[in-house]
Write an enzyme that holds these catalytic residues in place. Structure first.
Site, short mmCIF file in Angstrom:
data_model
loop_
_atom_site.label_atom_id
_atom_site.label_comp_id
_atom_site.label_asym_id
_atom_site.label_seq_id
_atom_site.Cartn_x
_atom_site.Cartn_y
_atom_site.Cartn_z
N GLU A 28 -4.72 2.29 -4.25
CA GLU A 28 -3.26 2.25 -4.07
C GLU A 28 -2.82 0.90 -3.52
O GLU A 28 -1.70 0.77 -3.01
CB GLU A 28 -2.81 3.37 -3.14
CG GLU A 28 -3.31 3.28 -1.72
CD GLU A 28 -4.66 3.96 -1.49
OE1 GLU A 28 -4.91 4.37 -0.35
OE2 GLU A 28 -5.45 4.08 -2.44
N ASN A 61 -2.55 12.94 -3.47
CA ASN A 61 -3.60 13.44 -4.36
C ASN A 61 -4.05 14.85 -3.96
O ASN A 61 -4.24 15.72 -4.82
CB ASN A 61 -4.80 12.49 -4.33
CG ASN A 61 -4.62 11.30 -5.25
OD1 ASN A 61 -3.88 11.36 -6.23
ND2 ASN A 61 -5.30 10.21 -4.93
N ASP A 99 -1.58 9.51 -10.05
CA ASP A 99 -1.50 8.46 -11.08
C ASP A 99 -0.05 8.13 -11.42
O ASP A 99 0.31 6.96 -11.63
CB ASP A 99 -2.25 8.89 -12.34
CG ASP A 99 -3.76 8.90 -12.14
OD1 ASP A 99 -4.23 8.34 -11.13
OD2 ASP A 99 -4.47 9.46 -13.00
N ASP A 133 0.85 -1.19 0.00
CA ASP A 133 0.00 0.00 0.00
C ASP A 133 0.89 1.24 0.00
O ASP A 133 1.87 1.30 0.75
CB ASP A 133 -0.90 0.00 1.24
CG ASP A 133 -2.05 0.98 1.11
OD1 ASP A 133 -3.13 0.55 0.70
OD2 ASP A 133 -1.85 2.17 1.43
N HIS A 143 -4.63 14.65 -8.73
CA HIS A 143 -4.79 13.25 -9.14
C HIS A 143 -3.84 12.81 -10.26
O HIS A 143 -3.38 11.67 -10.26
CB HIS A 143 -6.24 12.99 -9.53
CG HIS A 143 -7.16 12.96 -8.36
ND1 HIS A 143 -7.29 11.87 -7.53
CD2 HIS A 143 -7.99 13.90 -7.84
CE1 HIS A 143 -8.16 12.12 -6.56
NE2 HIS A 143 -8.61 13.36 -6.73
#
Length: 439
Positions: free
Chosen positions: A345, A310, A319, A302, A315
């Site tokens: 994630e 973010n 990504d 994770d 965002h």
């Protein structure tokens, strides 16, 4: 010329022992070559006990075949693909209806090839039957791009011919007595996986696989490999078993299927396996583990404080972080391992032939690699870390859901302990034996 004759003789021997029926005929159905399994399947259909003509043998159960061939307009191609031929109705609850699958290929203006399979157990084996027919279609229509060799019971090469040199570049001296891992990149196949393929070949009649293969000069090609037993005698002692291996270079055909494969099997953002593909691979590994228990581990991953990434950078930056995580993870594992994005994630890696200590070492290398690098988004430099949990399969674990839950619990412990670490900690490891298959 002598090499070509030996290759042709070897191919005929392979077809003779093939796990499906093979019949070569003229366009009028006159049989020129038939292997024993075809004779076994067709003989009960013959009225006079002879097998001179394929159309005559199938007249009562597939009367349309003769017209299908005569009306086929192309100079070569597939006349029919997996045509189902019902031989008997069966008795509900007592005896299954007997069914054959028939594929007919027109090779040229004078020859045809038929592939015949008993698909009475079609519900259980339909996918494998179709794969087998597709394989033989490919072999018969592309006869020059294969390497054929025989293997001993442990998967070592016993025989060599010019086809091996043509496809892989290996000499006889470099091949005889070597494991088939010689033809795969480092980390792409383990001794456990070789044993699995031989067992699957014995059980199903063949074992098929696609993946990167290696030439003697170190270059790669996308190969289609098939292993088939040289005898279907289940009572044959293990030390007397033998196998045939065919390797085909299908690099030119890979690109055409890649887009379809990526759409169905890969995560759209990162390009690695998606959740469905991960669990399909995991189920197959668990079947192998139940048959022959061996080390099998899962790593759960994770990205730490991903919501803050973010919120701070946007965002698109998030990504890029996820893509970087996937790339770093892919670069850390072996080719035989399966890495996937399970959602958001959350990522995972399936590690065959790897015990808890080996999984910990891999996870620690990955964690360190992530911590030491940066992600550039425009002129912005982003650093991030990961928390990782590892778990290994044992007899007390019921399935992949439970194994992944144990890895998730370890991941949660890593986060609770401060993040950017791997759990269980090495001092907590309870190992059943020496390290196996560390990546």
């Amino acid at each position: 010329m002598e090499n070509l004759e030996s290759e042709y003789e070897a191919l005929l021997q392979f077809l003779y022992l093939a796990p499906v029926g093979i019949v070569q005929t003229a366009l009028d159905g006159s049989i020129a070559m038939i292997n024993p399994l075809s004779a076994q399947l067709l003989m009960p259909l013959s009225r006079d006990g002879s097998l001179d003509n394929l159309f005559d043998a199938l007249e009562q159960v597939a009367p349309e075949l003769r017209n299908m061939v005569s009306q086929f307009p192309q100079p070569h191609g597939t006349v029919c693909d997996s045509l189902r031929v019902q031989l008997s109705a069966g008795i509900p609850g007592k005896k299954d209806a007997r069914m054959l699958s028939l594929t007919v290929l027109k090779l040229d203006d004078s020859r045809m090839m038929a592939v015949i399979s008993d698909i009475t157990q079609a519900v259980r084996r339909e996918r494998q039957l179709k794969q087998s027919e597709a394989w033989f279609s490919a072999v018969l229509t592309g006869i020059t791009d294969y390497a054929l060799m025989s293997l001993d019971p442990s998967g070592r090469v016993e025989s060599w011919n010019q086809s091996i040199a043509r496809v892989t570049g290996y000499s006889e001296r470099a091949v005889i007595g070597r494991q088939i891992s010689l033809f795969h990149p480092s980390g792409a196949i383990t001794s456990d996986r070789i044993a699995d393929r031989l067992v699957e070949a014995d059980a199903n009649g063949w074992s098929l696989d696609n993946g990167w293969c290696m030439r003697a000069d170190g270059s790669r090609f996308w190969g289609n490999t098939m292993i088939a037993p040289l005898s279907r005698d289940d009572d044959l002692p293990e030390e007397e078993r033998g196998y045939a291996l065919i390797i085909r270079d299908i690099t030119d055909k890979r690109e055409a299927g890649d887009s379809v494969l990526r759409a169905s099997a890969c995560d759209y953002l990162t390009g690695i396996a998606n959740r469905r593909t991960f669990f399909e691979a995991a189920e197959l590994e668990l079947e192998r583990w139940r048959r022959f228990p061996r080390p099998l581990s899962v790593v759960a991953i994770d990205a730490d404080f991903f919501k803050q990434i973010n919120d701070t950078w946007g965002h698109p930056a998030g990504d890029e972080v996820l893509r970087n995580l996937a790339q770093t993870l892919s670069a850390t594992v072996r080719e035989i391992d399966v890495v996937a994005r399970l959602g958001g994630e959350e990522f995972a890696a399936l590690l065959p032939s790897t015990d808890l200590e080996g999984a910990f070492k891999l996870a620690e290398r990955f964690r360190t690699a992530v911590e030491s690098q940066r992600v550039m988004v425009g002129s912005q430099e982003i650093r991030y870390t990961v928390s990782v949990g590892v778990a290994s399969m044992d007899s007390q674990i019921s399935g992949m859901d439970q194994l992944l839950k144990l890895a998730d619990s370890a991941l949660y412990a890593a986060k609770k302990a401060g993040r950017n670490q791997v759990w269980p900690r090495r001092s907590d490891h309870v190992l059943a034996g020496p390290e196996v298959g560390a990546a």
